[in-house]
Design a protein around this motif. Sequence first.
Motif, PDB file in Angstrom:
ATOM      1  N   ILE A 105       0.137  -6.341  -6.290  1.00  0.00           N
ATOM      2  CA  ILE A 105      -0.280  -5.034  -6.785  1.00  0.00           C
ATOM      3  C   ILE A 105      -0.782  -5.219  -8.217  1.00  0.00           C
ATOM      4  N   SER A 106      -2.088  -5.339  -8.363  1.00  0.00           N
ATOM      5  CA  SER A 106      -2.670  -5.679  -9.662  1.00  0.00           C
ATOM      6  C   SER A 106      -2.479  -4.587 -10.699  1.00  0.00           C
ATOM      7  N   SER A 107      -2.313  -3.350 -10.233  1.00  0.00           N
ATOM      8  CA  SER A 107      -2.173  -2.237 -11.175  1.00  0.00           C
ATOM      9  C   SER A 107      -0.718  -1.941 -11.535  1.00  0.00           C
ATOM     10  N   ALA A 108       0.190  -2.865 -11.217  1.00  0.00           N
ATOM     11  CA  ALA A 108       1.618  -2.603 -11.385  1.00  0.00           C
ATOM     12  C   ALA A 108       1.983  -2.221 -12.817  1.00  0.00           C
ATOM     13  N   ASN A 109       1.462  -2.956 -13.796  1.00  0.00           N
ATOM     14  CA  ASN A 109       1.836  -2.677 -15.187  1.00  0.00           C
ATOM     15  C   ASN A 109       1.380  -1.292 -15.633  1.00  0.00           C
ATOM     16  N   ALA A 110       0.183  -0.902 -15.227  1.00  0.00           N
ATOM     17  CA  ALA A 110      -0.321   0.421 -15.590  1.00  0.00           C
ATOM     18  C   ALA A 110       0.500   1.509 -14.908  1.00  0.00           C
ATOM     19  N   LEU A 111       0.858   1.296 -13.641  1.00  0.00           N
ATOM     20  CA  LEU A 111       1.683   2.263 -12.927  1.00  0.00           C
ATOM     21  C   LEU A 111       3.053   2.405 -13.585  1.00  0.00           C
ATOM     22  N   ALA A 152      10.134  -0.614  -0.046  1.00  0.00           N
ATOM     23  CA  ALA A 152      10.634  -1.366  -1.202  1.00  0.00           C
ATOM     24  C   ALA A 152      11.673  -2.395  -0.771  1.00  0.00           C
ATOM     25  N   ALA A 153      12.559  -2.014   0.147  1.00  0.00           N
ATOM     26  CA  ALA A 153      13.599  -2.935   0.614  1.00  0.00           C
ATOM     27  C   ALA A 153      12.987  -4.126   1.342  1.00  0.00           C
ATOM     28  N   PHE A 154      11.918  -3.893   2.111  1.00  0.00           N
ATOM     29  CA  PHE A 154      11.224  -5.010   2.751  1.00  0.00           C
ATOM     30  C   PHE A 154      10.662  -5.959   1.690  1.00  0.00           C
ATOM     31  N   LEU A 155      10.045  -5.411   0.660  1.00  0.00           N
ATOM     32  CA  LEU A 155       9.394  -6.248  -0.346  1.00  0.00           C
ATOM     33  C   LEU A 155      10.396  -7.036  -1.177  1.00  0.00           C
ATOM     34  N   THR A 156      11.514  -6.428  -1.551  1.00  0.00           N
ATOM     35  CA  THR A 156      12.507  -7.189  -2.325  1.00  0.00           C
ATOM     36  C   THR A 156      13.176  -8.255  -1.454  1.00  0.00           C
ATOM     37  N   ALA A 157      13.376  -7.943  -0.167  1.00  0.00           N
ATOM     38  CA  ALA A 157      13.980  -8.933   0.734  1.00  0.00           C
ATOM     39  C   ALA A 157      13.062 -10.143   0.903  1.00  0.00           C
ATOM     40  N   THR A 158      11.788  -9.905   1.160  1.00  0.00           N
ATOM     41  CA  THR A 158      10.882 -11.025   1.384  1.00  0.00           C
ATOM     42  C   THR A 158      10.565 -11.776   0.089  1.00  0.00           C
ATOM     43  N   HIS A 159      10.631 -11.085  -1.041  1.00  0.00           N
ATOM     44  CA  HIS A 159      10.498 -11.791  -2.322  1.00  0.00           C
ATOM     45  C   HIS A 159      11.656 -12.755  -2.515  1.00  0.00           C
ATOM     46  N   ARG A 160      12.873 -12.302  -2.229  1.00  0.00           N
ATOM     47  CA  ARG A 160      14.029 -13.194  -2.346  1.00  0.00           C
ATOM     48  C   ARG A 160      13.930 -14.341  -1.338  1.00  0.00           C
ATOM     49  N   ALA A 200       0.830  -1.202   0.000  1.00  0.00           N
ATOM     50  CA  ALA A 200       0.000   0.000   0.000  1.00  0.00           C
ATOM     51  C   ALA A 200       0.863   1.251   0.000  1.00  0.00           C
ATOM     52  N   ALA A 201       2.000   1.201   0.701  1.00  0.00           N
ATOM     53  CA  ALA A 201       2.912   2.346   0.737  1.00  0.00           C
ATOM     54  C   ALA A 201       3.507   2.619  -0.640  1.00  0.00           C
ATOM     55  N   LEU A 202       3.823   1.573  -1.396  1.00  0.00           N
ATOM     56  CA  LEU A 202       4.327   1.789  -2.761  1.00  0.00           C
ATOM     57  C   LEU A 202       3.264   2.462  -3.612  1.00  0.00           C
ATOM     58  N   ARG A 203       2.044   1.951  -3.543  1.00  0.00           N
ATOM     59  CA  ARG A 203       0.964   2.589  -4.311  1.00  0.00           C
ATOM     60  C   ARG A 203       0.780   4.042  -3.872  1.00  0.00           C
ATOM     61  N   GLY A 204       1.020   4.287  -2.577  1.00  0.00           N
ATOM     62  CA  GLY A 204       0.853   5.634  -2.057  1.00  0.00           C
ATOM     63  C   GLY A 204       1.959   6.590  -2.427  1.00  0.00           C
ATOM     64  N   ALA A 205       3.033   6.084  -3.051  1.00  0.00           N
ATOM     65  CA  ALA A 205       4.143   6.939  -3.467  1.00  0.00           C
ATOM     66  C   ALA A 205       4.110   7.258  -4.957  1.00  0.00           C
ATOM     67  N   ILE A 206       3.325   6.520  -5.726  1.00  0.00           N
ATOM     68  CA  ILE A 206       3.349   6.613  -7.191  1.00  0.00           C
ATOM     69  C   ILE A 206       2.096   7.328  -7.699  1.00  0.00           C
TER      70      ILE A 206
END
Length: 473
Positions: free
Chosen positions: A86-92, A453-461, A21-27
């Motif tokens: 984040i379903s709207s990622a491609n549009a963003l 973002a760093a949290f999300l890339t870390a947990t994705h890895r 939600a924070a990523l969506r809130g920054a873009i």
Amino acid sequence: MDRAQGGIEDWITRQKAVSEAALRGAISREDLTHERKGFGVTIRPRRGSVLASPVSAHYDPDPDYFFHWFRDSAVIMEALRVSEEISSANALFADFIRFNDDLRHLNGAEAPSREASTAPEFQQYLRPPSDLAAVHGEDVSREARVNADGTLDFTRWARPQKDGPAARALTLARWWDRIGPDIRPTALDLIVEDLHAIRSHLDEPSYDIWEEELGDHYYTDLLQCAALKVAAVLFTKLGEPGSAACDEAAERLEDKLARYVCDEGWYHSRLPTSGTDERKCLDMATIFAVLHSDFDDGRHSVLDPSVQATFLRLEDHFAMAYPINKEGPGALAPAMGRYPGDHYFSGGAYYFSTFAAAEFHFTLALATSLGARLPITLANRPFLLRCLGEDLVAADCAVVRPSPEVSERFLHRGDAFLKTARAFTPPSGELSEQFDQTDGRQTSAKDLAWSHAAFLTATHRREQARAAARNEG
């Protein structure tokens, strides 16, 4: 699954929702406004812009991060790419491409004068008109940042910043297969321009990732090298010219990068000059360089013994430097900062640094699950012993062979850093830039997009590593 492990799993699930939600809130926050009263301007973000922090602040005491940073925006968009929820990622991302394309047409010579609207006490922060007038074309991307409304930053700041074109080109190339056909020509134009900017200024100094010191920096050079290599592959795939020029420039950078290894076998973060702060030669920026470049193996990857030796020195420094690491969760895996002697705001721990420490170990877990062997050298043996133990790092061995136990221990070590960050994260899941080294309270910019973002890339890895470990077992 034990109770402690279940606890970290539950927290990751909750924090993911907050951070996405924070990523969506920054873009593309077209609904926000930010007044820079001292300069007499109001900033209204344009679609496709990425705010470093959407919280309006004026150094009162929190810093004003209501800007579109080139490097930060690329890091945030990379996190968006791996956040499948984040379903709207491609549009963003398409909006991000269009916003960056519009920036190419900025011309500082046409920028309005701010002197008349700026209060007397703020005149000292205005950028000289001659400096602003020199910015046009590909030089725009070597700015550290632009205003979120798509205009040039008219304040004094650290320039030039060469990691911006590299970070943007990497992100665009990694997104390539998800970019719609209608916007691909624009994305390709941006990549071509970014690569030209890298090659044209290859031997020139730049400000470091923290925008404090002009010189030659490991982060900048490694990111540029990675961008050149990734772009060369993409150009070949698309039948576009430029692959050979990219490969040649990357080879030059590889030769230069070898100079960053010091006699003790770890990487200095900058090449020494007469004005270099020697304490900053040990810098978390080196680890960010490795993670953001994301080489699979070899030198400058997580498998590089010199990179592992660098991480150990950083971990040892912060373990001793920060009171919050002397007991409690930080005693098991320290909260991580930037570099020794950092005095910015609290000079304390950073969420994105602590999450990067976790991601570093998760990446090692993934690599070993996929069959990577770990060379043992005098420089990295202490790191491997800390992570794996004496039973897996025998005194008479020159290599650690991959096994489920090796991968599991790296995963466990990465989780220890996540647990430290969790201990200093409020129930709301909000992540500022820093948390104080003495009492752990949040400081500096609020709701920092890079922290999320760093949290999300870390947990994705982490998810990738756990899936590979299951297959390995």
